[in-house]
Design a protein around this motif. Sequence first.
Motif, PDB file in Angstrom:
ATOM      1  N   ALA A  16       0.846  -1.201   0.000  1.00 49.07           N
ATOM      2  CA  ALA A  16       0.000   0.000   0.000  1.00 49.07           C
ATOM      3  C   ALA A  16       0.879   1.249   0.000  1.00 49.07           C
ATOM      4  O   ALA A  16       0.659   2.189  -0.769  1.00 49.07           O
ATOM      5  CB  ALA A  16      -0.908   0.001   1.227  1.00 49.07           C
ATOM      6  N   ARG A  17       1.878   1.212   0.848  1.00 51.90           N
ATOM      7  CA  ARG A  17       2.784   2.350   0.998  1.00 51.90           C
ATOM      8  C   ARG A  17       3.524   2.656  -0.303  1.00 51.90           C
ATOM      9  O   ARG A  17       3.589   3.799  -0.756  1.00 51.90           O
ATOM     10  CB  ARG A  17       3.762   1.975   2.107  1.00 51.90           C
ATOM     11  CG  ARG A  17       4.775   2.990   2.443  1.00 51.90           C
ATOM     12  CD  ARG A  17       5.806   2.304   3.338  1.00 51.90           C
ATOM     13  NE  ARG A  17       7.098   2.846   3.059  1.00 51.90           N
ATOM     14  CZ  ARG A  17       7.724   3.691   3.874  1.00 51.90           C
ATOM     15  NH1 ARG A  17       7.159   4.023   5.006  1.00 51.90           N
ATOM     16  NH2 ARG A  17       8.880   4.176   3.555  1.00 51.90           N
ATOM     17  N   ARG A  19       2.650   1.706  -3.406  1.00 54.21           N
ATOM     18  CA  ARG A  19       1.719   2.153  -4.451  1.00 54.21           C
ATOM     19  C   ARG A  19       1.372   3.622  -4.275  1.00 54.21           C
ATOM     20  O   ARG A  19       1.321   4.391  -5.234  1.00 54.21           O
ATOM     21  CB  ARG A  19       0.450   1.314  -4.419  1.00 54.21           C
ATOM     22  CG  ARG A  19       0.664  -0.115  -4.921  1.00 54.21           C
ATOM     23  CD  ARG A  19      -0.589  -0.942  -4.772  1.00 54.21           C
ATOM     24  NE  ARG A  19      -1.705  -0.390  -5.516  1.00 54.21           N
ATOM     25  CZ  ARG A  19      -2.964  -0.369  -5.072  1.00 54.21           C
ATOM     26  NH1 ARG A  19      -3.262  -0.872  -3.884  1.00 54.21           N
ATOM     27  NH2 ARG A  19      -3.918   0.138  -5.802  1.00 54.21           N
ATOM     28  N   LEU A  20       1.124   4.017  -3.031  1.00 53.00           N
ATOM     29  CA  LEU A  20       0.783   5.413  -2.760  1.00 53.00           C
ATOM     30  C   LEU A  20       1.924   6.349  -3.120  1.00 53.00           C
ATOM     31  O   LEU A  20       1.716   7.414  -3.706  1.00 53.00           O
ATOM     32  CB  LEU A  20       0.427   5.592  -1.286  1.00 53.00           C
ATOM     33  CG  LEU A  20      -1.028   5.334  -0.924  1.00 53.00           C
ATOM     34  CD1 LEU A  20      -1.206   5.273   0.586  1.00 53.00           C
ATOM     35  CD2 LEU A  20      -1.940   6.404  -1.510  1.00 53.00           C
ATOM     36  N   GLN A  21       3.140   5.946  -2.773  1.00 53.54           N
ATOM     37  CA  GLN A  21       4.280   6.819  -3.051  1.00 53.54           C
ATOM     38  C   GLN A  21       4.445   7.055  -4.545  1.00 53.54           C
ATOM     39  O   GLN A  21       4.661   8.184  -4.976  1.00 53.54           O
ATOM     40  CB  GLN A  21       5.556   6.237  -2.437  1.00 53.54           C
ATOM     41  CG  GLN A  21       5.674   6.612  -0.963  1.00 53.54           C
ATOM     42  CD  GLN A  21       6.778   5.879  -0.243  1.00 53.54           C
ATOM     43  OE1 GLN A  21       7.137   4.768  -0.641  1.00 53.54           O
ATOM     44  NE2 GLN A  21       7.291   6.457   0.818  1.00 53.54           N
ATOM     45  N   LEU A  23       2.069   6.645  -6.926  1.00 54.95           N
ATOM     46  CA  LEU A  23       0.886   7.349  -7.440  1.00 54.95           C
ATOM     47  C   LEU A  23       0.929   8.841  -7.116  1.00 54.95           C
ATOM     48  O   LEU A  23       0.694   9.687  -7.981  1.00 54.95           O
ATOM     49  CB  LEU A  23      -0.372   6.720  -6.839  1.00 54.95           C
ATOM     50  CG  LEU A  23      -1.685   7.430  -7.161  1.00 54.95           C
ATOM     51  CD1 LEU A  23      -2.109   7.122  -8.581  1.00 54.95           C
ATOM     52  CD2 LEU A  23      -2.774   7.013  -6.196  1.00 54.95           C
ATOM     53  N   LEU A  24       1.237   9.158  -5.858  1.00 57.96           N
ATOM     54  CA  LEU A  24       1.167  10.555  -5.436  1.00 57.96           C
ATOM     55  C   LEU A  24       2.288  11.389  -6.058  1.00 57.96           C
ATOM     56  O   LEU A  24       2.087  12.555  -6.379  1.00 57.96           O
ATOM     57  CB  LEU A  24       1.160  10.668  -3.915  1.00 57.96           C
ATOM     58  CG  LEU A  24      -0.107  10.095  -3.263  1.00 57.96           C
ATOM     59  CD1 LEU A  24      -0.075  10.255  -1.759  1.00 57.96           C
ATOM     60  CD2 LEU A  24      -1.358  10.754  -3.824  1.00 57.96           C
TER      61      LEU A  24
ATOM     62  N   VAL B 146      -5.474   3.332   1.587  1.00 63.95           N
ATOM     63  CA  VAL B 146      -4.958   4.001   0.383  1.00 63.95           C
ATOM     64  C   VAL B 146      -5.845   5.117  -0.182  1.00 63.95           C
ATOM     65  O   VAL B 146      -5.339   6.190  -0.496  1.00 63.95           O
ATOM     66  CB  VAL B 146      -4.579   3.004  -0.749  1.00 63.95           C
ATOM     67  CG1 VAL B 146      -3.306   2.250  -0.417  1.00 63.95           C
ATOM     68  CG2 VAL B 146      -5.704   2.047  -1.052  1.00 63.95           C
ATOM     69  N   ASP B 153      -4.162  13.902   0.273  1.00 67.55           N
ATOM     70  CA  ASP B 153      -3.088  14.560  -0.456  1.00 67.55           C
ATOM     71  C   ASP B 153      -3.646  15.648  -1.382  1.00 67.55           C
ATOM     72  O   ASP B 153      -3.092  16.740  -1.496  1.00 67.55           O
ATOM     73  CB  ASP B 153      -2.304  13.521  -1.271  1.00 67.55           C
ATOM     74  CG  ASP B 153      -1.000  14.095  -1.807  1.00 67.55           C
ATOM     75  OD1 ASP B 153      -0.078  14.289  -0.998  1.00 67.55           O
ATOM     76  OD2 ASP B 153      -0.919  14.374  -3.021  1.00 67.55           O
ATOM     77  N   LEU B 192      -1.480   0.462   7.083  1.00 68.75           N
ATOM     78  CA  LEU B 192      -0.427   1.480   7.041  1.00 68.75           C
ATOM     79  C   LEU B 192      -0.138   1.954   8.463  1.00 68.75           C
ATOM     80  O   LEU B 192      -1.048   2.178   9.247  1.00 68.75           O
ATOM     81  CB  LEU B 192      -0.884   2.671   6.203  1.00 68.75           C
ATOM     82  CG  LEU B 192      -0.991   2.449   4.699  1.00 68.75           C
ATOM     83  CD1 LEU B 192      -1.744   3.605   4.055  1.00 68.75           C
ATOM     84  CD2 LEU B 192       0.398   2.312   4.077  1.00 68.75           C
ATOM     85  N   ILE B 200       4.232   9.940   3.842  1.00 66.60           N
ATOM     86  CA  ILE B 200       3.603  10.197   2.546  1.00 66.60           C
ATOM     87  C   ILE B 200       2.993  11.608   2.497  1.00 66.60           C
ATOM     88  O   ILE B 200       3.170  12.340   1.533  1.00 66.60           O
ATOM     89  CB  ILE B 200       2.536   9.117   2.239  1.00 66.60           C
ATOM     90  CG1 ILE B 200       3.211   7.756   2.037  1.00 66.60           C
ATOM     91  CG2 ILE B 200       1.714   9.495   1.012  1.00 66.60           C
ATOM     92  CD1 ILE B 200       2.261   6.584   2.047  1.00 66.60           C
TER      93      ILE B 200
END
Lengths: 87, 271
Positions: A16-17, A19-21, A23-24, B146, B153, B192, B200
């Motif tokens: 998850a971490r 993928r988020l990094q 994507l963002l 997610v 964000d 998470l 993030i």
Amino acid sequence: MSIFNFFSKKSSAPTARERLQVLLAHERASVGHSDLVAQLREEILAVIAKHVQVDGDKVKVKMDRGEQVSTLEVDIEIPLKAGVRAA
Amino acid sequence: MAKVIVVTSGKGGVGKTTSTAALGAALAQRNEKTVVVDFDVGLRNLDLVMGAERRVVYDLINVIQGDAKLTQALIRDKRLETLHLLPASQTRDKDNLTADGVERVIDELRKSFDWIICDSPAGIERGATLAMRHADVAVVVTNPEVSSVRDSDRIIGLLDAKTARAERGDRVEKHLLLTRYDAARAERGDMLKVDDVLEILSIPLLGIIPESMDVLRASNLGAPVTLADNRSAPALAYLDAARRLAGEAVPMAIPGEKRGLFSKIFGRRAA
């Protein structure tokens, strides 16, 4: 099979971490970018309109972001009968 | 001096209204005059979570349109005399929520309250941008999941671009409120972790609210979490978060974090 499953069922949070990094990082760049293109489009249109009558829909601004260089493509359609304003 | 806080998230269902009510009550318990304002025009719910649904006469839109005075629309909490609610309207068109009107109402509230807490609707449409418009401080409510992190964000980007402060070259103070956190699942690697979300989103942490039955229980009863049972785990977490908002330095604890045998035996009272 069950033993194999037991060993292969990895925790999901790191995925998850990651993928988020990814994507963002992409989204942050592209959101800012679309704002920039919209602003450029508006300002370019304003400058052109001072001299020639143009249709707002006939102005296309496209930006391609490359590794080394980015290109800005501006495509403006000016009709034949467009009156040229006092120069 | 009055402070305007927006409680926002982008994503729905992460706990904005619950957090608005809980933080509002916690600040009011400090004897500071607090008003919670519902910006979710058409789908109001803050009145229900606060237990004031049967006392709504006038609402935010009535005040904006001049059909009622602000003092007529404000509902004083029955438990805490420092706590007030300005409800949203249930039926009216949300086009009636105008930028000018919102500015007038916020300016007037600033004169008589210490804390003005705006409960934002989900999404990034007008209701959400108007709720954040005049904020000095933003509480970004995020679940360790997610889609919620992604939407937070986006909201952080809007806070930096579309607020009155941003437009005059100032900045909105942003804080992360991590809700529905389950330390055991995070420890197992199935959720998470606090640090993952912080890394993030890279905004400072205001608090960690544990996933808890007490939250549903409080909303069933129509009481902010911090008033329903002020010793429950989520209430303690919200009370700490409110103290941090007020500028106190409160050490951060991860609720439900696995403790050693020693602290389990001797640290019971702290739980």
